[in-house]
Design an enzyme around this catalytic site. Structure first.
Site, PDB file in Angstrom:
ATOM      1  N   HIS A 154       5.393  30.117   0.448  1.00 32.19           N
ATOM      2  CA  HIS A 154       6.695  30.505   1.021  1.00 32.19           C
ATOM      3  C   HIS A 154       6.794  30.115   2.498  1.00 32.19           C
ATOM      4  CE1 HIS A 154       7.079  33.117  -2.566  1.00 32.19           C
ATOM      5  NE2 HIS A 154       5.800  33.353  -2.342  1.00 32.19           N
ATOM      6  N   SER A 275      15.508   9.716  21.554  1.00 29.64           N
ATOM      7  CA  SER A 275      16.909  10.111  21.464  1.00 29.64           C
ATOM      8  C   SER A 275      17.710   9.299  22.482  1.00 29.64           C
ATOM      9  CB  SER A 275      17.023  11.606  21.756  1.00 29.64           C
ATOM     10  OG  SER A 275      18.315  11.903  22.231  1.00 29.64           O
ATOM     11  N   LYS A 281      12.816  13.355  24.344  1.00 30.20           N
ATOM     12  CA  LYS A 281      12.570  13.622  22.920  1.00 30.20           C
ATOM     13  C   LYS A 281      11.825  12.523  22.187  1.00 30.20           C
ATOM     14  CE  LYS A 281      14.884  16.036  20.133  1.00 30.20           C
ATOM     15  NZ  LYS A 281      15.864  16.147  19.096  1.00 30.20           N
ATOM     16  N   GLU A 288      11.944  11.436   8.257  1.00 24.16           N
ATOM     17  CA  GLU A 288      13.266  11.928   7.839  1.00 24.16           C
ATOM     18  C   GLU A 288      13.934  10.926   6.899  1.00 24.16           C
ATOM     19  OE1 GLU A 288      14.164  14.515  11.886  1.00 24.16           O
ATOM     20  OE2 GLU A 288      15.187  12.622  11.578  1.00 24.16           O
TER      21      GLU A 288
END
Ligand code: ARG
Length: 458
Positions: A154, A275, A281, A288
């Protein structure tokens, strides 16, 4: 030209375009030529065509193949598909003999053969790539059989495991993927050619010979089934879907692990992007994308299942919709496997962060309960409630259970007020990991056994 004439011409063009598959099935030129050469050889052996014609056919087809590969072949929409394009070029080169090639076959068994050859070939490529990935995971695992990481359920800290063991879970998934491609390959290694349009042919062909020439185990059983069967394509779409689902799960972990909150890993700079607005970043775009690619791959599977569901026997033009999705899924899977392998291969692993994270969440709590069952012969449920009290003590003291003193443990519950000092070593996180010695468990010893199992397999 009258308006009506213009409309008629436009409609004809539109229809050509709508009907044609040449824009995408030209991908199958190699298989088409390979199939035609095998068919012509069989026809000559069976004395259905002459040796002279067979020689002309083969030479013509090979010439066309080199032209295609040199980029000198013009694919025209009016030829409709790869089969007609190649046949019409062959006619241009060798005249009448070309017309004999289509004896005892139709485009229905021809396309089924080309497509089966393609799928079989790609299954082998994907199997190879899966092996490289498994090998990469096993190599990393070998270095981390003692690196502690919180095992989760979980997405909550559960029990300490080692990082190598975690990676081997993925090695198991990718090995199963390998085996799925393999079993599909074996099941589908039958040659459609010679089924003709739907019911076979009156010519005295030898389908076993054709099958042999093309590297198939045997011809397909039923011409009627063959001309519209696309199970082999559905199987590769499913096998790819499962593979990219596994890649996606691994990617999801990489994304989590590379976040500030986890900090377990860092993607090498080549695989992380910056970014455009926030200069500080580093984004995990690559995993992804790997995760995102699953969408179109699942779509391709559902799309072909849907195309097939209402088709009466035998061939229907609907099946022409079978190819683009398969090409797309194959390409996506190939590149995804290469990329995920490279990402893993260059992954920077932060052992300190992983081990530190294990000190949160009382990962060795189950070990206390197990200890009480084994040493004090308590029913597990009772041991569970006693352990809960110790967890409460630890929480109160703002400590992890593995950091409690023996007095703190003893004071948690009447039943364990005399518990032996040795419990402390049971609560040690590394000992906890190593205590799980059952087959398939996380102990370093069992993990090493898994590694040698994979090495044997590789
Ligand atoms: N381009 C067709 C396809 O991909 C080839 C088979 C055409 N057969 C036919 N009877 N129209 O399915």
């Amino acid at each position: 030209m009258s308006n009506q004439q213009i409309l008629k011409n436009t409609n004809a063009q539109l229809l050509d375009q709508f009907n044609a598959s040449i824009m995408f099935d030209k991908e199958l030129y190699k298989q088409d030529i390979q199939g035609s050469i095998a068919h012509s050889k069989m026809l000559a052996l069976q004395e259905i065509i002459t040796i002279e014609d067979q020689v002309k056919i083969e030479a013509g087809l090979l010439r066309i193949k080199s032209e295609i590969e040199a980029g000198d072949f013009e694919w025209k929409i009016e030829h409709e598909d790869v089969h007609m394009a190649i046949e019409s070029k062959l006619t241009e080169y060798i005249g009448d003999a070309a017309g004999r090639l289509h004896t005892a076959r139709s485009r229905n068994d021809q396309v089924a053969t080309d497509f089966t050859l393609y799928v079989q070939d790609k299954s082998l490529t994907l199997k190879d790539k899966l092996k490289v990935l498994v090998n990469t995971l096993v190599n990393i695992a070998e270095k981390h059989t003692e690196t502690l990481i919180p095992g989760m359920t979980h997405l909550q800290h559960a029990q300490p495991i080692n990082f190598g063991y975690h990676l081997l879970a993925y090695a198991n998934m990718f090995k199963r993927d390998f085996e799925r491609f393999e079993s599909s390959y074996i099941r589908n290694n039958n040659c459609p050619l010679g089924s003709a349009a739907l019911a076979g042919t009156p010519h005295n062909i030898d389908r076993f010979k054709t099958a042999e020439f093309l590297g198939f185990d045997s011809p397909t059983q039923s011409a009627l089934d063959t001309s519209s069967n696309r199970d082999f394509a559905l199987e590769i779409l499913f096998n790819i879907s499962t593979t990219v689902m596994h890649i996606s799960r691994l990617s999801e972990e990489l994304i989590l692990w590379s976040s500030y909150e986890f900090g377990f890993v860092k993607m090498s700079d080549e695989y992380a992007t910056t970014s455009s607005i926030m200069p500080q970043k580093k984004n995990p775009d690559v995993p992804e994308l790997l995760r995102g690619k699953t969408g179109r791959v699942y779509g391709n599977l559902i799309s072909l299942l849907t195309v097939m569901k209402g088709l009466p026997l035998a061939y229907n033009k609907d099946t022409q919709e079978d190819k683009e999705g398969v090409f797309d899924s194959v390409q996506t899977c190939e590149i995804s496997l290469d990329i995920v392998t490279a990402v893993m291969d260059t992954l920077i692993i932060n052992v300190d962060k992983m081990e530190k994270a294990c000190k949160v969440g009382h990962l060795s709590a189950t070990d206390l309960a197990d200890y009480l069952v084994q040493k004090a012969n308590l029913p597990f449920r009772k041991a569970y409630y006693i352990t809960k009290d110790v967890v409460a003590t630890a929480n109160k003291l703002n400590k992890d259970m593995s950091e409690l003193t023996i007095e703190e443990i003893r004071s948690s519950n009447e039943e364990i007020k005399n518990i032996d000092n040795e419990i402390l070593s049971y609560l040690d996180l590394r000992n906890s990991m190593n205590a799980r010695t059952s087959f398939g468990g996380t102990s370093t010893q069992r993990t090493k056994e898994q590694i040698s199992y994979f090495k044997d397999w590789l």
